[in-house]
Enzyme design. Structure first.
Site, mmCIF file in Angstrom:
data_model
loop_
_atom_site.group_PDB
_atom_site.id
_atom_site.type_symbol
_atom_site.label_atom_id
_atom_site.label_comp_id
_atom_site.label_asym_id
_atom_site.label_seq_id
_atom_site.Cartn_x
_atom_site.Cartn_y
_atom_site.Cartn_z
ATOM 1 N N LYS A 29 0.849 -1.190 0.000
ATOM 2 C CA LYS A 29 0.000 0.000 0.000
ATOM 3 C C LYS A 29 0.889 1.247 0.000
ATOM 4 C CE LYS A 29 -0.662 -1.542 4.696
ATOM 5 N NZ LYS A 29 -0.094 -2.834 4.310
ATOM 6 N N GLU A 37 -21.515 -5.481 6.923
ATOM 7 C CA GLU A 37 -22.567 -4.706 7.574
ATOM 8 C C GLU A 37 -23.695 -5.597 8.092
ATOM 9 O OE1 GLU A 37 -21.275 -4.005 4.599
ATOM 10 O OE2 GLU A 37 -20.344 -2.035 4.814
ATOM 11 N N ARG A 92 -26.850 -1.596 3.237
ATOM 12 C CA ARG A 92 -26.377 -2.968 3.040
ATOM 13 C C ARG A 92 -26.871 -3.915 4.128
ATOM 14 N NH1 ARG A 92 -21.348 -2.792 -0.246
ATOM 15 N NH2 ARG A 92 -20.459 -4.478 0.966
#
Lengths: 601, 601
Positions: free
Chosen positions: B267, B352, B380
């Site tokens: 990253k 979620e 969601r």
């Protein structure tokens, strides 16, 4: 019922009695049959090894939990199963302290078990969550979200996987293939024995290799998928062998970790007519025990069948028409399409999110997808409707079955909210057929739409009305009766039939409008009608909050017509609606035509 | 940009240039940084091996797709990234034909690829879907729903798994553990060589064993989890080694099956200050490239911080208070709680559905869960809110962050719909704080609730208002200014500040009401106010359809007050709202106080 001191023989007798009672009751009341007959031993063993007064018993979908009801405080009331005012066909804490959670939708059990395990740890209690989940429920993504956490935090939890190679329809997908392979044999045990000797003769320094070999062999045994996710695995176990089950459960209870017990059962076990059969015996209406034949065949064609036929007509004409169901091929009428066009219609298993989004990609590619789904299950793909269908403004069609009251399945299955939750989404068009002819028009209209649309229709038959259906035009309502009265009845979908029946009971002539579209509204016609009719009564099988009446109030306010018209809506009040015969439920809500006619008077 | 004839050296140069451009632009405009820097080679190799004009390029979440934008037709416009009127920070088909789908929410890519693969097969075309998905997106269940079908139908598809051990926050869960183990080394290759010789010396009849051994060894290599799900596996591959990537992609393209390529990336690659760091560099505001320090620090305390502090206060006093975030610890302010009470606050990764349902079980066990979630992501878990929280009527709290316009993230992230979709659910209570003091009151009130409730607050700071917050009482509004005017401004949440600012711009005195609760409404006070004020203006950062104004229209109609009051609502029209600076976006919608004051005039 305390069965802790029962012998295996006594337990087997008990299971036979439970099966008999279930079969008798379901044959009279209708209900879920094959999965609940298949899990009798699984549940009896739960009651033997664990304590339902203490340990959270979590039944996934919970239509397989009838044995649990009979083993707790519902034995006396079991005849009232699924009847209005009687006990629910699902677990329900308000009905019994032995029911831990409501569960009518699938695949929530491992999340619940994980939450319960966290709570038990924080409280420092000596309890353990026990979840019973069918292989069909393993296809929904939520199960993996839960295993991802549970396999990481590793709190004591027992998950009993009831593998009967079946959700409601045939088993589908890679998970099911995987579980079937597992079931194929005790491959590992055999190989291990055969190879042990050979490995003993390996040259020096091969100890590490031998150990690795052993470990790696274990990996091809059944548990690998779950073990990779951090769960211990026991199985496969014969799910009708109480001794084996008790041994497995007792071991799992002691392991102090999350453990999955893979049990194999036979659907319909103990009722020879239902044994081994797929979808048909999942949920049934009352039937003759001796022949398995349904009693009281209902003559009226139901809306699902109308939809299925209309879509079949269309699919024959346009090869770009494709479609999907999430594990409800018969329930949604997609089964006939899958048979006629196996390349273009799919059952993607219990996977509503994936069903919606994968069809959005097909729409992007130029196809015309019909997503046939129950109102209550579309809730499970709400974000996908917004994010993948509506932001993209793709021509997907949501054919929403079971809109309104669904009867015996009750609270978890009522199709009450779809108008409210879909209406707020930009780029969405909402409409509804009122009878068989207009169902064909609805399918035709949906076919022409170049942006997302949804139409809803009820469980069962429409109320017959004497008005001829017209081809649908975007945002055009249909004025069925125009009078000089100040009263206008406005129906939406099945509400048109209800409005019509109510109209017949009134002592004066009133106007009757089929709204057809709740989004967009027919603003031109409604404006004209506001000048003429000052009392509007709304008929729709949907929740009042944010529903059809709400849409009309918004319209009136925005167009300065609020002073002209008094709106009264007969939609559902802000409560979850109980189970039972639809007519009795509707009567309890005061929405039968005779009750509504009274209210208008 | 056609890079098919580039040498590896030229490709590497190109990647360096792309990185430089991304870094420069994000440092000026803000945006997603670390994931997009990490995937430059992954994307360059996609463009080298596949064809973006033909093959569906599907970017999961798509905030990592900046390199793709630079390689297609957005190079010239790249400076306008995330600016109002400029290019989006996500893929967007309306912006470029090279963008296949909108994607701002995670974990949709494999479903889209599956749908595209089906379409391609039906059309008989020579194209292949290529999905790029981060390891963080692998935690959401939808991915497994899609793999379950794809692993079964086995249509040609390439899935590039960008493994940088990170979603937005730290990697969490069993999947992440699994992938980390995979990365630990090329164990299999070594063992295989070492053992080959040994196996050659095995006694006769051991061929089968040797073959099994080889097969079983393969099983402990990285791919097992995916292979069990029916996908071919290639990897791990160095995600910054273009030669290796091109080789892997080329192989995958030829395999004519679903293939997952597991690539390891760093990253923040190429920007030493961001390399390897977690959450901080995921999404950033403008910053100094040389130091990494943010520019333009905003002095005003944001609502998230207020919530976090208020919840921390509460958590110190009551050990039953627990909470969860779905992969947004910093974004929701739960990070501080996780640090202070690691046993009681969790990040369950992008999950979620599981976040909501697992907390429902904790509520059942007597805890008081706060589910901190963005408005757009609560979509969601809609069914879980209905089925597990509200039918059960459990005391869970939904702390809804990013309610209203969120600025640069745009369409996919706007918090527009929560009032509409939550209001229809029985047993739900909805309210909203208007400033810092009322945020503390909201948290205190939520704490006392014994049924589900949700309160919403905006991204960024509240507009300051001079009225003192009072303790909240269920369904009680707060009349801030009472006058003799016929005009009443009604605010909800951040709308109170907007109403206040608008009020200051009017040339006459008007009433000002903080609605506080949109469900239940303060019917007593509203009835009184209807007798006095005949023009009500509604201020709320929410969708008009089914929103706050709609609730008030429903109330007026039901209480025969529709003739007394004209309601005008300044909520969002029925459109998806574009990205850009929030003030510019609001201006484009005509909802800045000066514009609203004009409308009232």
């Amino acid at each position: 019922m305390n069965i802790k001191n029962y012998t295996i023989e006594e337990l087997n007798d008990l299971c036979a009695k439970i099966r008999k009672k279930i079969l008798e009751t379901v044959s009279k009341n209708g209900g879920h049959l094959s999965s609940t007959l298949g899990s009798v031993e699984l549940i009896a063993a739960m009651h033997y090894v664990f304590d339902p007064a203490k340990d959270p018993f979590i039944f996934d979908v919970s239509h397989q939990a009838y044995a649990h009801k009979l083993l707790t405080d519902r034995r006396e009331k079991f005849d009232s199963l699924r009847q209005f005012g009687g006990i629910s066909g699902y677990t329900k804490p308000s009905e019994s302290k032995y029911d831990y959670f409501v569960a009518g939708h699938s695949s929530t059990s491992i999340s619940l078990a994980t939450g319960a395990a966290k709570a038990i740890k924080l409280k420092g209690e000596d309890r353990i969550p026990v979840a019973l989940i069918g292989d069909g429920s393993m296809t929904a993504g939520m199960v993996y979200e839960a295993m991802n956490e549970l396999g990481d935090i590793k709190l004591p939890t027992v998950i009993i996987l009831n593998d009967n190679e079946m959700s409601i329809a045939k088993p589908i997908g890679a998970i099911s293939n995987y579980l079937s392979q597992v079931m194929a044999g005790n491959f590992y045990q055999k190989i291990k024995k055969q190879t042990k000797q050979i490995l003993e003769h390996l040259p020096e320094g091969a100890t590490y290799i031998a150990k690795r070999f052993d470990e790696s062999m274990k990996l091809i045994t059944p548990g690998i998928l779950f073990e990779e996710l951090g769960l211990e695995y026991i199985g496969p176990v014969d799910g009708h062998d109480l001794e084996a089950l008790i041994e497995a459960y007792t071991l799992a209870k002691k392991m102090n970790k999350p453990v999955i017990i893979h049990a194999q059962t036979t659907k319909g076990k103990g009722y020879h007519i239902a044994e081994g059969y797929y979808e048909h015996w999942h949920g049934v209406s009352k039937f003759d025990i001796d022949t398995g034949e349904p009693l009281n065949k209902n003559g009226a064609k139901n809306a699902t069948k109308m939809f299925s036929e209309a879509l079949l007509d269309l699919a024959k004409k346009d090869e770009k028409v494709v479609g999907v169901t999430a594990a409800m091929p018969s329930g949604t009428g997609i089964k006939e399409l899958m048979q006629a066009f196996p390349e273009r219609f799919w059952d993607v298993a219990i996977a509503e999110q994936h069903a919606v989004t994968s069809m959005c990609a097909m729409a992007k590619e130029g196809f015309k997808p019909f997503i046939a789904i129950y109102s209550t299950f579309l809730q499970r793909a709400y974000d996908q409707v917004i994010h993948d269908a509506c932001i993209m403004a793709l021509p997907v069609v949501f054919a929403i079955d079971r809109a309104g009251i669904v009867g015996e399945d009750g609270e978890t299955h009522q199709g009450a909210f779809d108008v409210s939750y879909l209406r707020a989404i930009p780029n969405m068009t909402l409409f509804a057929p009122r009878d068989e002819a207009s169902m064909h028009e609805a399918v035709k209209f949906a076919h022409k739409m170049t942006t997302p649309c949804a139409f809803r229709y009820p469980r069962g038959a429409f109320t017959p009305i004497p008005y001829k259906a017209k081809p649908m035009e975007l945002g055009k309502a249909d004025l069925l009766v125009d009078t000089d009265s100040e009263i206008l009845l406005i129906g939406y979908g099945a509400g048109v039939g209800r409005a019509y029946e109510t109209m017949k009971l009134l002592d004066k002539e009133v106007g009757l409008l089929d709204l057809v579209f709740v989004k967009p509204l027919d603003e031109t016609l409604l404006t004209q009608l506001a000048a003429k009719y000052s009392r509007w009564y709304i008929f729709s099988d949907s929740a009042k909050m944010g529903g059809v009446g709400s849409a009309i109030c918004e319209f009136l306010a925005q167009n300065n017509l609020h002073e002209e018209v008094k709106v009264v809506t007969f939609e559902y009040e802000d409560d979850f609606i109980t189970h039972g015969n639809t007519k009795l439920v509707e009567e309890s809500l005061g929405i039968l035509p005779e009750q509504l006619a009274q209210k208008i008077h």
